[in-house]
Design a protein around this motif. Structure first.
Motif, PDB file in Angstrom:
ATOM      1  N   SER A  66       0.860  -1.193   0.000  1.00  0.00           N
ATOM      2  CA  SER A  66       0.000   0.000   0.000  1.00  0.00           C
ATOM      3  C   SER A  66       0.891   1.236   0.000  1.00  0.00           C
ATOM      4  O   SER A  66       2.043   1.174   0.428  1.00  0.00           O
ATOM      5  CB  SER A  66      -0.961  -0.004   1.187  1.00  0.00           C
ATOM      6  N   PRO A  67       0.376   2.367  -0.467  1.00  0.00           N
ATOM      7  CA  PRO A  67       1.229   3.544  -0.620  1.00  0.00           C
ATOM      8  C   PRO A  67       1.517   4.265   0.695  1.00  0.00           C
ATOM      9  O   PRO A  67       0.753   4.193   1.650  1.00  0.00           O
ATOM     10  CB  PRO A  67       0.416   4.451  -1.543  1.00  0.00           C
ATOM     11  N   LYS A  73       3.982   9.918   8.135  1.00  0.00           N
ATOM     12  CA  LYS A  73       5.221   9.365   8.656  1.00  0.00           C
ATOM     13  C   LYS A  73       5.273   7.911   8.231  1.00  0.00           C
ATOM     14  O   LYS A  73       4.245   7.246   8.126  1.00  0.00           O
ATOM     15  CB  LYS A  73       5.269   9.470  10.176  1.00  0.00           C
ATOM     16  N   ALA A  74       6.471   7.452   7.947  1.00  0.00           N
ATOM     17  CA  ALA A  74       6.691   6.042   7.613  1.00  0.00           C
ATOM     18  C   ALA A  74       7.398   5.408   8.803  1.00  0.00           C
ATOM     19  O   ALA A  74       8.265   6.028   9.429  1.00  0.00           O
ATOM     20  CB  ALA A  74       7.538   5.915   6.357  1.00  0.00           C
ATOM     21  N   ILE A  94       7.748  -1.776   6.248  1.00  0.00           N
ATOM     22  CA  ILE A  94       7.535  -0.340   6.342  1.00  0.00           C
ATOM     23  C   ILE A  94       6.022  -0.112   6.348  1.00  0.00           C
ATOM     24  O   ILE A  94       5.298  -0.672   5.517  1.00  0.00           O
ATOM     25  CB  ILE A  94       8.207   0.429   5.186  1.00  0.00           C
ATOM     26  N   TYR A  95       5.596   0.687   7.314  1.00  0.00           N
ATOM     27  CA  TYR A  95       4.182   0.993   7.490  1.00  0.00           C
ATOM     28  C   TYR A  95       3.928   2.456   7.162  1.00  0.00           C
ATOM     29  O   TYR A  95       4.780   3.306   7.404  1.00  0.00           O
ATOM     30  CB  TYR A  95       3.759   0.714   8.939  1.00  0.00           C
ATOM     31  N   ASN A  96       2.725   2.739   6.646  1.00  0.00           N
ATOM     32  CA  ASN A  96       2.371   4.119   6.347  1.00  0.00           C
ATOM     33  C   ASN A  96       1.767   4.789   7.583  1.00  0.00           C
ATOM     34  O   ASN A  96       1.678   4.178   8.655  1.00  0.00           O
ATOM     35  CB  ASN A  96       1.458   4.205   5.118  1.00  0.00           C
ATOM     36  N   GLY A  97       1.336   6.038   7.439  1.00  0.00           N
ATOM     37  CA  GLY A  97       0.796   6.805   8.551  1.00  0.00           C
ATOM     38  C   GLY A  97      -0.513   6.281   9.108  1.00  0.00           C
ATOM     39  O   GLY A  97      -0.944   6.712  10.177  1.00  0.00           O
ATOM     40  N   HIS A  98      -1.149   5.341   8.411  1.00  0.00           N
ATOM     41  CA  HIS A  98      -2.387   4.716   8.883  1.00  0.00           C
ATOM     42  C   HIS A  98      -2.113   3.338   9.474  1.00  0.00           C
ATOM     43  O   HIS A  98      -3.032   2.552   9.663  1.00  0.00           O
ATOM     44  CB  HIS A  98      -3.395   4.611   7.739  1.00  0.00           C
ATOM     45  N   ASN A  99      -0.830   3.072   9.726  1.00  0.00           N
ATOM     46  CA  ASN A  99      -0.368   1.786  10.273  1.00  0.00           C
ATOM     47  C   ASN A  99      -0.702   0.609   9.352  1.00  0.00           C
ATOM     48  O   ASN A  99      -0.882  -0.520   9.809  1.00  0.00           O
ATOM     49  CB  ASN A  99      -0.915   1.557  11.690  1.00  0.00           C
ATOM     50  N   GLN A 100      -0.775   0.877   8.050  1.00  0.00           N
ATOM     51  CA  GLN A 100      -0.969  -0.184   7.059  1.00  0.00           C
ATOM     52  C   GLN A 100       0.399  -0.602   6.542  1.00  0.00           C
ATOM     53  O   GLN A 100       1.276   0.243   6.315  1.00  0.00           O
ATOM     54  CB  GLN A 100      -1.798   0.317   5.875  1.00  0.00           C
TER      55      GLN A 100
END
Length: 138
Positions: A66-67, A73-74, A94-100
């Motif tokens: 996912s992007p 924040k990553a 690596i997780y995105n700012g939505h914890n995905q």
């Protein structure tokens, strides 16, 4: 297993026209995660480079899930997936700012002499690093 964690603020320069992190920038972030893990283990890449030893990538695998977007924040997690005294495989999430989950990846490295790129045994040349990797690996 020891997991290093690092937070990155996504900069505009790291994104494409859609505001999504450009795919090659994840490789830079993986390097930041790897460096953090090594520091967490009590070592520094610069120290082995002073000894004339380099640690090139010999294999790389990244899977995009996912992007990560500009303004987020990553969150990078890094650990030693495999280690045999000669080769080290680091694993990354690596997780995105939505914890995905944004990416999973692995990079395999071998330590070589700078002057001829011949592999060296970490076990023999750097016993402290060897012990730390043995304790940290999955």
């Amino acid at each position: 297993m020891q997991i290093a964690e690092k937070t990155i603020e996504v900069r505009y320069a790291e994104t494409d026209q859609m505001g999504v992190v450009y795919h090659a920038n994840y490789l830079v972030w993986m390097e930041l995660g790897r460096t953090q893990l090594i520091e967490d283990l009590g070592f520094r890449y610069a120290d082995i480079e002073k000894e004339g030893i380099l640690s090139p990538v010999i294999d790389l695998n990244v899977s995009y899930k996912s992007p990560v977007r500009y303004g987020e924040k990553a969150f990078i997690k890094t650990w030693v997936e495999e280690y045999d005294g000669l080769r080290i495989t680091y694993a990354y999430e690596i997780y995105n700012g939505h914890n995905q989950l944004a990416i999973t990846g692995q990079s395999k490295h071998v330590c070589v002499k700078q002057e001829n790129f011949r592999p060296i045994s970490i076990r023999k040349m750097f016993p402290d690093w060897h012990d730390a990797y043995e304790k940290a690996k999955k």
